[in-house]
Design an enzyme around this catalytic site. Structure first.
Site, mmCIF file in Angstrom:
data_model
loop_
_atom_site.group_PDB
_atom_site.id
_atom_site.type_symbol
_atom_site.label_atom_id
_atom_site.label_comp_id
_atom_site.label_asym_id
_atom_site.label_seq_id
_atom_site.Cartn_x
_atom_site.Cartn_y
_atom_site.Cartn_z
ATOM 1 N N PHE A 122 -15.604 15.899 17.001
ATOM 2 C CA PHE A 122 -15.319 14.439 16.059
ATOM 3 C C PHE A 122 -14.839 14.368 14.563
ATOM 4 O O PHE A 122 -16.653 14.959 13.605
ATOM 5 C CB PHE A 122 -16.594 13.430 16.709
ATOM 6 C CG PHE A 122 -16.479 12.249 16.093
ATOM 7 C CD1 PHE A 122 -15.576 11.118 17.061
ATOM 8 C CD2 PHE A 122 -16.848 11.553 14.735
ATOM 9 C CE1 PHE A 122 -15.652 10.248 16.583
ATOM 10 C CE2 PHE A 122 -16.265 10.072 14.798
ATOM 11 C CZ PHE A 122 -16.279 9.560 15.199
ATOM 12 N N ASP A 207 -17.109 20.686 8.832
ATOM 13 C CA ASP A 207 -17.756 19.263 8.186
ATOM 14 C C ASP A 207 -18.737 19.121 9.033
ATOM 15 O O ASP A 207 -19.875 19.217 10.146
ATOM 16 C CB ASP A 207 -16.852 18.327 9.612
ATOM 17 C CG ASP A 207 -16.934 17.469 9.872
ATOM 18 O OD1 ASP A 207 -18.355 17.238 9.338
ATOM 19 O OD2 ASP A 207 -16.323 16.254 10.628
ATOM 20 N N LYS A 236 -23.311 10.649 5.889
ATOM 21 C CA LYS A 236 -24.267 10.138 6.097
ATOM 22 C C LYS A 236 -25.526 10.149 6.056
ATOM 23 O O LYS A 236 -26.066 8.940 4.610
ATOM 24 C CB LYS A 236 -24.338 10.955 8.621
ATOM 25 C CG LYS A 236 -23.160 10.551 8.784
ATOM 26 C CD LYS A 236 -23.443 11.040 10.160
ATOM 27 C CE LYS A 236 -22.653 10.737 11.470
ATOM 28 N NZ LYS A 236 -22.827 9.444 11.453
#
Length: 383
Positions: A122, A207, A236
């Site tokens: 993702f 990532d 995040k």
């Protein structure tokens, strides 16, 4: 009829307050938050240092265009590169934006178009990052996507060797696939990626949007492997709850992103930078990271003691853990919520645990005392 688009399957809980690991809804009910905004609230809710940073900065400057110099951005960038193998940073607003920047940088630098990504990955919901994502449910219904992504099975060495042709600009991966099921990279697969990138001049993009900033017990998850990234993306936990993203790259890529090649209006704004610097000042302390690992060991030990290992598999690293069950976990998540524990899925059969990095052992005990009996229902045990 709501005025909002219904693109979120929202839970019927209206949270109004948070302190540390505890959040409170509009009716005054308390919950243990083992979601943390999906790995975002790294220092817990309303951490005093973050509250102070926002208050102080809000009285000075909220926003200024990136047309002007920013010593605060320079300081944050220096902290990031001093604690990583990278040399330069670009700030944006989210993980998807950071991944967009990484994709652009890799393609422009190599003058090649293909990027290898992996099933169950993702990377975001923009057109480029959605095209990079290896989950069909994210991609359905939007018509033709970008064709320059070659998606192969995760940890499949044979398919990786077949995919890594001369047209490949980069390999893009998560060391632990959070959204895809808390799937970890195999050490042999990581070694092969390093070998292929070095031999063929392929860039490696990691990532770390979900895994970075202490979430896995080290500053970044790739530090627990032999991977040697050229580009890394963050978001995040970097902002501890305030929106910020970052892309880091090596000095070899510096000239590729000159003036006008990429930009953002709000990226690296003073409020976001002040919060992110505060987060790093806490998380990058060796004692803090050791505490994350100690709490991770404690949580895993308690879970394995409470749950039969022939029915439940606990995997992950640090405080990014998954419990794989033998059936759909959504009913369990609902029951846990009703009992005062917030957790989230990672695929249909995996419960993901993402408490704040500041969670206490007593809060871990309380969470397990809620979750374990729910999982050990008669229906589950009979499988």
């Amino acid at each position: 009829m709501t005025a909002l688009f219904q693109n979120y399957a929202r839970r019927p809980v209206h949270l109004v307050k948070g302190q540390g690991t505890t959040v409170t809804d509009v009716n005054g009910k308390n919950y243990l938050d083992f979601i943390s905004g999906i790995a975002v609230v790294s220092l817990g809710h309303a951490h005093p240092a973050i509250v102070k940073a926002i208050q102080t900065q809000s009285e000075q400057l909220w926003h200024v265009s990136n047309l002007f110099e920013s010593p605060e951005q320079e300081q944050l960038a220096s902290t990031l590169v001093e604690n990583s193998p990278f040399d330069h940073a670009l700030f944006c607003n989210s993980g998807a934006e950071a991944n967009e920047a990484a994709i652009k940088l890799a393609r422009k630098h190599t003058q090649k178009n293909v990027i290898i990504t992996f099933e169950q990955s993702f990377h975001g919901r923009t057109f480029a990052t959605m095209s990079a994502t290896g989950q069909e449910k994210v991609r359905q219904g939007f018509g033709p996507l970008l064709e320059a992504f070659r998606i192969i099975p995760y940890n499949d060495k044979e398919q990786l060797e077949a995919a890594a042709g001369d047209d490949v600009a980069a390999i893009m991966l998560e060391v632990i696939q959070g959204e895809g099921g808390v799937n970890q990279i195999d050490s042999e697969f990581a070694q092969l990626i390093t070998k292929i990138c070095e031999e063929k001049g392929i860039l490696l993009i990691i990532d770390e949007v979900q895994t970075g900033i202490g979430r896995t017990g080290s500053r970044y998850a790739f530090e627990q492997t032999n991977l040697k990234p050229d580009i890394m993306t963050l978001a995040k936990g970097l902002g501890g709850g305030f929106p910020i993203g970052a892309m880091l790259g090596t000095s070899a890529l510096y000239d590729t992103f000159g003036p006008g090649t990429h930009g953002t209006t709000f990226g690296g704004n003073p409020l976001a930078v002040a919060v992110a610097q505060t987060v790093l000042d806490h998380v990058f302390q060796e004692e803090f990271l050791q505490e994350v690992n100690d709490k991770s060991d404690y949580l895993v030990e308690k879970l394995q003691a409470a749950l039969p290992q022939d029915q439940f598999q606990v995997r992950g690293s640090g405080l990014l853990l998954g419990i794989e069950c033998k059936e759909d976990v959504q009913p369990f998540i609902q029951q846990a919520e009703e009992a005062g524990l917030l957790v989230v899925q990672a695929g249909p059969k995996v419960i993901r645990l993402l408490p704040p990095l500041t969670v206490t052992t007593s809060e871990i005990d309380e969470a397990i005392s809620i979750l374990a009996p729910i999982l050990l229902t008669e229906k589950t045990v009979s499988i």
